[in-house]
Write a protein that holds these residues in place. Structure first.
Motif, PDB file in Angstrom:
ATOM      1  N   TYR A 136       0.831  -1.204   0.000  1.00  0.00           N
ATOM      2  CA  TYR A 136       0.000   0.000   0.000  1.00  0.00           C
ATOM      3  C   TYR A 136       0.869   1.260   0.000  1.00  0.00           C
ATOM      4  CZ  TYR A 136      -4.203   2.757   0.882  1.00  0.00           C
ATOM      5  OH  TYR A 136      -5.247   3.655   0.756  1.00  0.00           O
ATOM      6  N   ASP A 137       1.866   1.287   0.890  1.00  0.00           N
ATOM      7  CA  ASP A 137       2.701   2.483   1.024  1.00  0.00           C
ATOM      8  C   ASP A 137       3.491   2.791  -0.236  1.00  0.00           C
ATOM      9  OD1 ASP A 137       1.756   2.811   3.553  1.00  0.00           O
ATOM     10  OD2 ASP A 137       3.598   2.192   4.577  1.00  0.00           O
ATOM     11  N   THR A 138       3.899   1.755  -0.959  1.00  0.00           N
ATOM     12  CA  THR A 138       4.653   1.967  -2.197  1.00  0.00           C
ATOM     13  C   THR A 138       3.834   2.793  -3.176  1.00  0.00           C
ATOM     14  OG1 THR A 138       5.891  -0.093  -1.949  1.00  0.00           O
ATOM     15  CG2 THR A 138       5.753   0.826  -4.166  1.00  0.00           C
ATOM     16  N   LEU A 139       2.557   2.471  -3.315  1.00  0.00           N
ATOM     17  CA  LEU A 139       1.687   3.212  -4.223  1.00  0.00           C
ATOM     18  C   LEU A 139       1.221   4.525  -3.609  1.00  0.00           C
ATOM     19  CD1 LEU A 139      -0.422   0.183  -5.515  1.00  0.00           C
ATOM     20  CD2 LEU A 139       1.430   1.358  -6.711  1.00  0.00           C
ATOM     21  N   PHE A 140       1.104   4.569  -2.285  1.00  0.00           N
ATOM     22  CA  PHE A 140       0.628   5.776  -1.605  1.00  0.00           C
ATOM     23  C   PHE A 140       1.675   6.886  -1.604  1.00  0.00           C
ATOM     24  CE2 PHE A 140       0.240   8.264   2.338  1.00  0.00           C
ATOM     25  CZ  PHE A 140      -1.044   8.766   2.190  1.00  0.00           C
ATOM     26  N   ASN A 141       2.940   6.521  -1.430  1.00  0.00           N
ATOM     27  CA  ASN A 141       3.993   7.516  -1.223  1.00  0.00           C
ATOM     28  C   ASN A 141       4.736   7.936  -2.478  1.00  0.00           C
ATOM     29  OD1 ASN A 141       3.706   7.703   1.636  1.00  0.00           O
ATOM     30  ND2 ASN A 141       4.780   5.755   1.858  1.00  0.00           N
ATOM     31  N   ASN A 142       4.786   7.079  -3.485  1.00  0.00           N
ATOM     32  CA  ASN A 142       5.666   7.305  -4.623  1.00  0.00           C
ATOM     33  C   ASN A 142       4.863   7.646  -5.869  1.00  0.00           C
ATOM     34  OD1 ASN A 142       7.675   7.328  -6.541  1.00  0.00           O
ATOM     35  ND2 ASN A 142       8.615   5.410  -5.865  1.00  0.00           N
ATOM     36  N   GLU A 143       5.014   8.871  -6.353  1.00  0.00           N
ATOM     37  CA  GLU A 143       4.261   9.316  -7.522  1.00  0.00           C
ATOM     38  C   GLU A 143       4.624   8.531  -8.781  1.00  0.00           C
ATOM     39  OE1 GLU A 143       4.325  13.514  -8.128  1.00  0.00           O
ATOM     40  OE2 GLU A 143       4.183  13.976  -5.998  1.00  0.00           O
ATOM     41  N   THR A 144       5.817   8.030  -8.826  1.00  0.00           N
ATOM     42  CA  THR A 144       6.263   7.316 -10.032  1.00  0.00           C
ATOM     43  C   THR A 144       6.399   5.827  -9.786  1.00  0.00           C
ATOM     44  OG1 THR A 144       8.595   7.714  -9.461  1.00  0.00           O
ATOM     45  CG2 THR A 144       7.503   9.341 -10.876  1.00  0.00           C
ATOM     46  N   ALA A 145       5.751   5.343  -8.727  1.00  0.00           N
ATOM     47  CA  ALA A 145       5.897   3.926  -8.380  1.00  0.00           C
ATOM     48  C   ALA A 145       5.368   3.019  -9.476  1.00  0.00           C
ATOM     49  CB  ALA A 145       5.154   3.641  -7.078  1.00  0.00           C
ATOM     50  N   GLU A 146       6.158   2.057  -9.818  1.00  0.00           N
ATOM     51  CA  GLU A 146       5.712   1.034 -10.758  1.00  0.00           C
ATOM     52  C   GLU A 146       4.980  -0.045  -9.973  1.00  0.00           C
ATOM     53  OE1 GLU A 146       6.075   1.086 -14.002  1.00  0.00           O
ATOM     54  OE2 GLU A 146       7.211   2.975 -14.043  1.00  0.00           O
ATOM     55  N   GLU A 147       4.076  -0.714 -10.646  1.00  0.00           N
ATOM     56  CA  GLU A 147       3.382  -1.821  -9.999  1.00  0.00           C
ATOM     57  C   GLU A 147       4.386  -2.963  -9.827  1.00  0.00           C
ATOM     58  OE1 GLU A 147      -0.004  -2.597 -12.366  1.00  0.00           O
ATOM     59  OE2 GLU A 147      -0.853  -0.614 -12.086  1.00  0.00           O
ATOM     60  N   GLU A 148       4.824  -3.137  -8.572  1.00  0.00           N
ATOM     61  CA  GLU A 148       5.930  -4.044  -8.319  1.00  0.00           C
ATOM     62  C   GLU A 148       5.504  -5.503  -8.244  1.00  0.00           C
ATOM     63  OE1 GLU A 148       6.085  -3.861  -3.468  1.00  0.00           O
ATOM     64  OE2 GLU A 148       7.532  -2.710  -4.623  1.00  0.00           O
ATOM     65  N   ASN A 149       4.192  -5.745  -8.131  1.00  0.00           N
ATOM     66  CA  ASN A 149       3.734  -7.129  -8.089  1.00  0.00           C
ATOM     67  C   ASN A 149       2.311  -7.189  -8.620  1.00  0.00           C
ATOM     68  OD1 ASN A 149       1.711  -7.095  -5.781  1.00  0.00           O
ATOM     69  ND2 ASN A 149       3.502  -6.148  -4.821  1.00  0.00           N
ATOM     70  N   LYS A 150       1.837  -8.391  -8.848  1.00  0.00           N
ATOM     71  CA  LYS A 150       0.517  -8.565  -9.453  1.00  0.00           C
ATOM     72  C   LYS A 150      -0.622  -8.430  -8.454  1.00  0.00           C
ATOM     73  CE  LYS A 150       0.782 -13.610  -9.000  1.00  0.00           C
ATOM     74  NZ  LYS A 150       0.817 -14.882  -9.726  1.00  0.00           N
ATOM     75  N   TYR A 151      -0.295  -8.202  -7.180  1.00  0.00           N
ATOM     76  CA  TYR A 151      -1.323  -8.122  -6.156  1.00  0.00           C
ATOM     77  C   TYR A 151      -1.739  -6.689  -5.830  1.00  0.00           C
ATOM     78  CZ  TYR A 151       0.026 -12.965  -5.395  1.00  0.00           C
ATOM     79  OH  TYR A 151       0.299 -14.307  -5.568  1.00  0.00           O
ATOM     80  N   ALA A 152      -1.038  -5.689  -6.364  1.00  0.00           N
ATOM     81  CA  ALA A 152      -1.319  -4.293  -6.010  1.00  0.00           C
ATOM     82  C   ALA A 152      -1.285  -3.414  -7.260  1.00  0.00           C
ATOM     83  CB  ALA A 152      -0.301  -3.797  -4.987  1.00  0.00           C
ATOM     84  N   ARG A 153      -2.322  -2.582  -7.407  1.00  0.00           N
ATOM     85  CA  ARG A 153      -2.404  -1.688  -8.562  1.00  0.00           C
ATOM     86  C   ARG A 153      -2.940  -0.329  -8.147  1.00  0.00           C
ATOM     87  NH1 ARG A 153      -6.068  -3.060 -13.245  1.00  0.00           N
ATOM     88  NH2 ARG A 153      -5.083  -1.150 -14.003  1.00  0.00           N
ATOM     89  N   LEU A 154      -2.525   0.695  -8.872  1.00  0.00           N
ATOM     90  CA  LEU A 154      -3.123   2.020  -8.776  1.00  0.00           C
ATOM     91  C   LEU A 154      -4.033   2.161  -9.994  1.00  0.00           C
ATOM     92  CD1 LEU A 154      -3.209   4.598  -7.118  1.00  0.00           C
ATOM     93  CD2 LEU A 154      -1.291   5.479  -8.455  1.00  0.00           C
ATOM     94  N   VAL A 155      -5.325   2.053  -9.774  1.00  0.00           N
ATOM     95  CA  VAL A 155      -6.283   1.934 -10.877  1.00  0.00           C
ATOM     96  C   VAL A 155      -6.892   3.297 -11.194  1.00  0.00           C
ATOM     97  CG1 VAL A 155      -8.387   0.789 -11.663  1.00  0.00           C
ATOM     98  CG2 VAL A 155      -6.787  -0.418 -10.160  1.00  0.00           C
ATOM     99  N   GLU A 156      -6.891   3.647 -12.478  1.00  0.00           N
ATOM    100  CA  GLU A 156      -7.481   4.901 -12.928  1.00  0.00           C
ATOM    101  C   GLU A 156      -9.003   4.859 -12.764  1.00  0.00           C
ATOM    102  OE1 GLU A 156      -5.999   7.577 -14.078  1.00  0.00           O
ATOM    103  OE2 GLU A 156      -3.933   6.930 -14.488  1.00  0.00           O
TER     104      GLU A 156
END
Length: 526
Positions: free
Chosen positions: A448-468
């Motif tokens: 969660y924090d990877t996507l929450f904190n990093n504006e340029t975070a890549e989806e590092e695994n198949k279990y977490a996404r930032l969905v438009e």
């Protein structure tokens, strides 16, 4: 060595064995919890008095006056354990004297609801055995695995002994792993006000305070955690435990109200406006039925077939009248209170606040009124994240749940997007109950924090996404996690030319084998 959860549960189970045959199993929890509370307050009192004497150079009398929860000699465990006769009367007096000694804490009636003095129910022999049994372990803060041991104990007692003729006790608690995960996601800060509308024994509030206490400036010079804790609880027994939990942990800036939150919210000011909070956290009872009857309802009078007057609400959505304006996204169905609690929590949130709530998966995809509320929630860009949890985490239901994180002021890179995480495989399997351990909490928090904190975070695994939001709209605002997270393993690619070449080789080997076999058969006369 600290008292572990497994030891606590075994200890409580053995205490129930002592009570069997004396009281009804449905009443076990009241007697067991009462004795455990007496032992706990005595141990915490001694611990604090010793600290004041050693660190502040107080004498015994000064220390007694300065502790935040006073235990008179008649209510102290060391005196009660000496009793051999009229033990029940001594216990009842102990509870009454403790209430009298702590009148400023407004606990009148909290401790004296259970009576030990009826010898026809509890003999001196049984009570003496119980006292000796509860004398086995220290319940000082320094000797405990968790600050919410009272909540854990009550949860276990409800789970194991609240069955009465096949009926459950009806009380609902959140496993500690789930509580820690939600707190990690909403990240309460120093000085925050934190509110739980269905606070139970106070576990979520206590864990939030513990989280803050570890931050710089999280504690005052006198050791008080720098935050305010606020909650409301309908069940009277559970409300009392929450009050006691706050007192035992010295959360003096706490306000724990009793009553039904949806019908009569208590955290309001003189103008009947909500006292807004920095963080809101809750695990409301899943899909509470007929919740609207708890709110103010404008009923109509009609004559039934027998000629009798009858008050009815023919259209409950029009009948529900909420003076606080909480249901501006829509009125939830009468059989599902989940989004009623969610909207109440939103109404309690400051303009820059964040909240985390545990709800059943159904809120992510159910249609009709809930679908419209969900669509409004997403179009308003209030939903920050969804974390799907494993099944069988909760004691009284096997259905999977999800954590919804909402924010009234989302970070720029999260606007018009939603963090979606599939955490269904992150658990330790148990015989009757699955659980979230520290490694699972850490993993889900990191995703969660990877996507929450990093504006340029890549989806590092198949279990977490930032969905438009555009993708969510294409799915008609359905948030079923499987629509956005594909955890299936990809099929291996087939190299067709290589496969054909391998087949040719196999066919060639088969012909050679056939030729040799025919030669052997001829040699032996076939």
């Amino acid at each position: 060595m600290k008292l572990e959860l497994s030891t606590l549960e075994s200890w409580l189970w053995d205490s129930a064995d002592i009570l069997r045959g004396s009281v009804d199993s449905g009443d076990f929890k009241n007697y067991i919890f009462g004795l455990m509370f007496l032992k706990r307050v005595s141990d915490v009192y001694d611990e604090e008095v010793e600290r004041l004497i050693e660190e502040e150079d107080y004498d015994q009398e000064e220390a007694h006056e300065d502790v935040h929860f006073k235990v008179p000699e008649t209510g102290h465990w060391k005196e009660l354990i000496k009793k051999t006769q009229n033990i029940g009367e001594a216990l009842d007096k102990a509870f009454a004297d403790i209430e009298e000694e702590n009148t400023e804490l407004n606990i009148d009636g909290v401790l004296t609801a259970v009576h030990f003095g009826n010898k026809a129910v509890l003999t001196d022999e049984v009570l003496q055995r119980l006292l000796k049994h509860f004398n086995k372990y220290s319940l000082r803060n320094a000797d405990l695995y968790s600050p919410d041991i009272l909540g854990d104990a009550y949860e276990y007692l409800i789970r194991m002994f609240a069955d009465d003729a096949g009926k459950k006790g009806g009380e609902f608690y959140t496993p500690n792993g789930v509580v820690k995960l939600i707190v990690n996601l909403i990240k309460p800060e120093v000085g925050n006000s934190i509110y739980d509308p269905t606070c139970g024994s106070g576990g979520m509030l206590i864990e939030s305070a513990r989280y803050i206490s570890k931050q710089e400036g999280g504690k005052t010079a006198s050791g008080i955690v720098n935050c305010s804790l606020n909650g409301q609880e309908k069940n009277l027994s559970t409300w009392a435990i929450c009050k006691l939990n706050m007192i035992l942990h010295n959360y003096t800036d706490s306000r724990i109200e009793k009553g039904d939150t949806l019908g009569t919210p208590k955290h309001i000011d003189a103008n009947d406006d909500f006292l807004l909070q920095d963080r809101v956290i809750a695990n409301p009872p899943f899909s509470l039925d007929k919740w609207w009857g708890r709110a103010e309802v404008n009923l109509e009078t009609k004559i039934d077939k027998k000629g009798n007057e009858k008050e009815i609400a023919p259209n409950y959505k029009k009948a529900v009248s909420d003076p606080f304006g909480r249901f501006n996204l829509g009125v939830p169905p009468r059989g599902y209170a989940d989004l009623a609690f969610l909207q109440h929590m939103l109404a309690m949130l400051k303009t820059d606040g964040r909240m985390g709530v545990v709800l059943p998966h159904g809120v992510l995809f159910r249609g009709s009124a809930e679908g419209k509320i969900r669509e409004g929630l997403l179009k308003s860009d209030l939903l920050e994240g969804v974390v799907g949890l494993p099944s069988s985490l909760f004691y009284n239901t096997g259905i999977p749940a999800s954590i919804l994180v909402l924010s009234k002021k989302k970070k720029a890179h999260l606007q018009n997007k939603v963090i979606i995480i599939d955490g269904s495989e992150e658990f330790k399997e148990g015989k009757n109950q699955n659980s979230l351990k520290s490694e699972h909490i850490q993993t889900l928090t990191q995703w969660y924090d990877t996507l929450f904190n990093n504006e340029t975070a890549e989806e590092e695994n198949k279990y977490a996404r930032l969905v438009e939001m555009e993708e969510i709209a294409e799915n008609d605002y359905n948030l079923n996690i499987a629509r956005y997270i594909d955890t299936s393993e990809p099929e291996p690619e087939v190299d067709v030319p290589q496969v054909l070449q391998d087949l040719e080789g196999i066919e060639k080997e088969e012909k050679e084998i056939d030729t040799k076999l025919n030669e052997f058969l001829k040699e032996i006369g076939f």
